[in-house]
Design a protein around this motif. Structure first.
Motif, PDB file in Angstrom:
ATOM      1  N   SER A 320       0.853  -1.194   0.000  1.00  0.00           N
ATOM      2  CA  SER A 320       0.000   0.000   0.000  1.00  0.00           C
ATOM      3  C   SER A 320       0.885   1.240   0.000  1.00  0.00           C
ATOM      4  N   THR A 321       0.301   2.373  -0.399  1.00  0.00           N
ATOM      5  CA  THR A 321       1.104   3.599  -0.346  1.00  0.00           C
ATOM      6  C   THR A 321       1.427   3.930   1.113  1.00  0.00           C
ATOM      7  N   GLY A 322       0.559   3.488   2.033  1.00  0.00           N
ATOM      8  CA  GLY A 322       0.822   3.711   3.461  1.00  0.00           C
ATOM      9  C   GLY A 322       2.099   3.019   3.900  1.00  0.00           C
ATOM     10  N   SER A 323       2.260   1.751   3.503  1.00  0.00           N
ATOM     11  CA  SER A 323       3.460   1.032   3.944  1.00  0.00           C
ATOM     12  C   SER A 323       4.702   1.599   3.240  1.00  0.00           C
ATOM     13  N   LEU A 324       4.525   2.026   1.996  1.00  0.00           N
ATOM     14  CA  LEU A 324       5.642   2.655   1.288  1.00  0.00           C
ATOM     15  C   LEU A 324       6.034   3.949   2.006  1.00  0.00           C
ATOM     16  N   TYR A 325       5.030   4.652   2.461  1.00  0.00           N
ATOM     17  CA  TYR A 325       5.295   5.929   3.147  1.00  0.00           C
ATOM     18  C   TYR A 325       6.122   5.716   4.419  1.00  0.00           C
ATOM     19  N   LEU A 326       5.835   4.628   5.126  1.00  0.00           N
ATOM     20  CA  LEU A 326       6.612   4.354   6.348  1.00  0.00           C
ATOM     21  C   LEU A 326       8.099   4.169   6.032  1.00  0.00           C
ATOM     22  N   VAL A 327       8.363   3.404   4.988  1.00  0.00           N
ATOM     23  CA  VAL A 327       9.771   3.193   4.597  1.00  0.00           C
ATOM     24  C   VAL A 327      10.391   4.537   4.185  1.00  0.00           C
ATOM     25  N   TYR A 328       9.627   5.278   3.414  1.00  0.00           N
ATOM     26  CA  TYR A 328      10.105   6.592   2.947  1.00  0.00           C
ATOM     27  C   TYR A 328      10.477   7.495   4.131  1.00  0.00           C
ATOM     28  N   ARG A 329       9.649   7.470   5.161  1.00  0.00           N
ATOM     29  CA  ARG A 329       9.938   8.310   6.344  1.00  0.00           C
ATOM     30  C   ARG A 329      11.243   7.889   7.010  1.00  0.00           C
ATOM     31  N   ARG A 330      11.429   6.576   7.059  1.00  0.00           N
ATOM     32  CA  ARG A 330      12.682   6.080   7.671  1.00  0.00           C
ATOM     33  C   ARG A 330      13.890   6.525   6.846  1.00  0.00           C
ATOM     34  N   GLY A 356       6.100   5.575 -16.193  1.00  0.00           N
ATOM     35  CA  GLY A 356       6.322   4.163 -16.514  1.00  0.00           C
ATOM     36  C   GLY A 356       7.421   3.505 -15.703  1.00  0.00           C
ATOM     37  N   ILE A 357       7.829   4.159 -14.605  1.00  0.00           N
ATOM     38  CA  ILE A 357       8.907   3.578 -13.804  1.00  0.00           C
ATOM     39  C   ILE A 357       8.345   2.646 -12.745  1.00  0.00           C
ATOM     40  N   LEU A 358       7.121   2.899 -12.336  1.00  0.00           N
ATOM     41  CA  LEU A 358       6.451   1.949 -11.449  1.00  0.00           C
ATOM     42  C   LEU A 358       4.998   1.821 -11.882  1.00  0.00           C
ATOM     43  N   THR A 359       4.337   0.808 -11.318  1.00  0.00           N
ATOM     44  CA  THR A 359       2.907   0.687 -11.591  1.00  0.00           C
ATOM     45  C   THR A 359       2.187   0.661 -10.251  1.00  0.00           C
ATOM     46  N   SER A 360       1.046   1.318 -10.198  1.00  0.00           N
ATOM     47  CA  SER A 360       0.276   1.256  -8.964  1.00  0.00           C
ATOM     48  C   SER A 360      -1.139   0.885  -9.334  1.00  0.00           C
ATOM     49  N   LYS A 361      -1.728   0.028  -8.520  1.00  0.00           N
ATOM     50  CA  LYS A 361      -3.136  -0.289  -8.811  1.00  0.00           C
ATOM     51  C   LYS A 361      -3.918  -0.441  -7.508  1.00  0.00           C
ATOM     52  N   VAL A 362      -5.157  -0.018  -7.587  1.00  0.00           N
ATOM     53  CA  VAL A 362      -6.014  -0.068  -6.408  1.00  0.00           C
ATOM     54  C   VAL A 362      -6.551  -1.494  -6.264  1.00  0.00           C
ATOM     55  N   VAL A 363      -6.375  -2.073  -5.065  1.00  0.00           N
ATOM     56  CA  VAL A 363      -6.927  -3.417  -4.846  1.00  0.00           C
ATOM     57  C   VAL A 363      -7.857  -3.369  -3.639  1.00  0.00           C
ATOM     58  N   SER A 364      -8.874  -4.196  -3.712  1.00  0.00           N
ATOM     59  CA  SER A 364      -9.828  -4.217  -2.617  1.00  0.00           C
ATOM     60  C   SER A 364      -9.400  -5.273  -1.598  1.00  0.00           C
ATOM     61  N   ARG A 365      -9.356  -4.903  -0.341  1.00  0.00           N
ATOM     62  CA  ARG A 365      -8.966  -5.875   0.689  1.00  0.00           C
ATOM     63  C   ARG A 365     -10.137  -6.149   1.638  1.00  0.00           C
ATOM     64  N   GLY A 366     -11.258  -6.447   1.038  1.00  0.00           N
ATOM     65  CA  GLY A 366     -12.442  -6.807   1.826  1.00  0.00           C
ATOM     66  C   GLY A 366     -12.789  -5.756   2.849  1.00  0.00           C
ATOM     67  N   TYR A 368     -11.058  -4.420   4.992  1.00  0.00           N
ATOM     68  CA  TYR A 368     -10.023  -3.411   5.273  1.00  0.00           C
ATOM     69  C   TYR A 368     -10.073  -2.257   4.275  1.00  0.00           C
ATOM     70  N   GLY A 369     -11.021  -2.348   3.345  1.00  0.00           N
ATOM     71  CA  GLY A 369     -11.173  -1.270   2.375  1.00  0.00           C
ATOM     72  C   GLY A 369     -10.198  -1.417   1.217  1.00  0.00           C
ATOM     73  N   LYS A 370      -9.956  -0.307   0.557  1.00  0.00           N
ATOM     74  CA  LYS A 370      -9.121  -0.355  -0.641  1.00  0.00           C
ATOM     75  C   LYS A 370      -7.734   0.177  -0.341  1.00  0.00           C
ATOM     76  N   THR A 371      -6.730  -0.414  -0.962  1.00  0.00           N
ATOM     77  CA  THR A 371      -5.380   0.153  -0.849  1.00  0.00           C
ATOM     78  C   THR A 371      -4.779   0.187  -2.239  1.00  0.00           C
ATOM     79  N   ARG A 372      -3.666   0.913  -2.323  1.00  0.00           N
ATOM     80  CA  ARG A 372      -3.019   1.025  -3.629  1.00  0.00           C
ATOM     81  C   ARG A 372      -1.690   0.283  -3.571  1.00  0.00           C
ATOM     82  N   GLU A 373      -1.614  -0.801  -4.330  1.00  0.00           N
ATOM     83  CA  GLU A 373      -0.365  -1.575  -4.410  1.00  0.00           C
ATOM     84  C   GLU A 373       0.604  -0.870  -5.343  1.00  0.00           C
TER      85      GLU A 373
END
Ligand SMILES: Nc1ncnc2c1ncn2[C@@H]1O[C@H](COP(=O)(O)OP(=O)(O)OP(=O)(O)O)[C@@H](O)[C@H]1O
Ligand SMILES: [Mg+2]
Length: 406
Positions: A320-330, A356-366, A368-373
């Motif tokens: 998710s962009t949330g988990s990516l954000y955590l790494v980014y903060r570190r 075109g350097i990365l791909t992101s797509k919205v996935v539904s996690r039941g 837990y709502g939607k996140t962006r992979e």
């Protein structure tokens, strides 16, 4: 040992098992035949033919996407006119070919025109106005027609404005005996719209649009060039078709098709192979694409680089962009930088997706709502390598690696 050295010497001397004339695949090479451009060659030759009668041709404005043969066609026609003049011994017209990406100031453009028509002018020291006058006087001291080709003219105008272009299109008003005509070439269609209407109308007395090539046309072009460039029988069937179809999918760019073919040959050479195979061409495509992507990465803003770094550290994937954000903060913390907001980072992810350097797509996690992979579109190791050309990031990457090895 002897053999190894003689092998190196052979290669350095350009004796290749693969190529008989590598130059024939370079983009400056003007081949004797330009398949699928006969119609344009004829049209441009006809438009320029008044020079043979010492009359002024119409100004021509040529546009079309990159790699559609604009430069090759114009250079070809000029070459043939010049050859004709030499053969029959006439001296009533001159051509000046100026690449405005290289000659990108008014002085340099006029200097190049001067040297092509044969005026002796100093490298520097004159004002542009003086240079212009000398050139005009020289041209008018004879009775000739000068055709000036301004290739990639958008570069000049973007850098210094359209002043010179305007003057050149008006110079005939000041000439008594000679005539000047202009051929402008660009691959930037939007540029045409930004031109001053007066310049546009005089430059574009005749407009010609070069369409992109399709896969079959590209294959014909490649086959002719390949016959000049490669030794007999070294090119496996299918290589030409493969290169043509890759380039056609992108927008019919002949330069890209030729680059791919040349690079496939170079990879075959590097592998010491006796033939160029489709596999070599595939590798060439991968490497070229990777290089292009890396070029983009190299020029990204710093925080976009950090977002990529964060993704690459995580093996190229974030759920998710949330988990990516955590790494980014570190990462920011480790580099002593103030992190951007999560929202901003999410925007950067979208921008990188568009590049075109990365791909992101919205996935539904039941429930837990939607996140962006988010996933890297290119190899993590390659990204880390390019990013490491920034010293601080490089140090950090090294530390991480050592940490992992321990
Ligand atoms: N019809 C053709 N036959 C053979 N070679 C061609 C043909 N068209 C283009 N090429 C080759 O493809 C390469 C790119 O063509 P060219 O330089 O003329 O493109 P261009 O339209 O001027 O592109 P740009 O807008 O990027 O300058 C050159 O090496 C040229 O020789
Ligand atoms: Mg060109």
């Amino acid at each position: 040992m002897e053999d190894v050295v003689s092998e190196v010497i052979k290669r350095a001397l350009g004796e290749s098992r693969i190529f008989k004339n590598r130059e024939a695949l370079s983009s400056d090479y003007v081949p004797d035949r330009l398949p699928h451009r006969e119609e344009y060659i004829k049209k441009i030759a006809e438009l320029l033919s008044p020079v043979l009668r010492v009359e002024k041709p119409s100004n021509i404005f040529i546009y079309g996407l990159t790699g559609t043969g604009k430069t090759a066609v114009v250079k070809y026609v000029i070459k043939r006119f010049v050859e004709h003049a030499e053969k029959v011994g006439i001296d009533v017209f001159k051509f000046s070919y100026v690449n405005c990406r290289n000659e990108d100031t008014n002085y340099r453009v006029l200097f190049k025109i001067g040297s092509d028509v044969g005026v002796r002018i100093p490298f520097t020291g004159l004002s542009v106005a003086e240079l212009h006058n000398r050139l005009r006087e020289y041209v008018d001291s004879k009775r000739i027609v000068v055709t000036i080709v301004l290739d990639e003219v958008d570069f000049l105008v973007k850098k210094v404005g359209d002043d010179l272009l305007y003057r050149l299109t008006r110079v005939n008003d000041e000439l008594r005996r000679s005539k000047v005509s202009i051929v402008g070439i660009t691959n930037d269609v939007k540029f045409v719209e930004t031109l001053d209407p007066r310049v546009k109308s005089s430059l574009g007395e005749v407009e010609i649009v070069f369409p992109p090539y399709d896969a079959l046309q590209l294959a014909d072009i490649l086959r002719e060039r390949a016959a000049l460039a490669f030794r007999d029988g070294v090119l496996e069937d299918g290589v030409v078709g493969y290169c043509a179809s890759v380039a056609a999918r992108e927008h019919g760019d002949a330069r890209r098709a030729l680059d791919l073919l040349r690079f496939a040959g170079e990879i075959a050479e590097r592998d010491n192979a006796s033939r160029v195979t489709v596999e070599h061409a595939r590798k060439a495509r991968e490497e070229l694409e990777l290089n292009a992507a890396m070029e983009v990465v190299r020029t990204l803003p710093y925080h976009s680089k950090l977002v990529l770094l964060s993704l690459a550290i995580g093996g190229g994937f974030a759920e998710s962009t949330g988990s990516l954000y955590l790494v980014y903060r570190r990462v920011c913390e480790a580099l002593g930088l103030e992190p951007l907001t999560q929202r901003r980072v999410s925007d950067l992810v979208s921008e990188l997706d568009m590049l075109g350097i990365l791909t992101s797509k919205v996935v539904s996690r039941g429930r837990y709502g939607k996140t962006r992979e988010v996933a890297l579109g290119v190899d993590s190791a390659a990204i880390l390598k390019v990013l490491s050309s920034d010293t601080r990031i490089g140090e950090y990457v090294k530390l991480l690696k050592n940490g992992r090895n321990r």
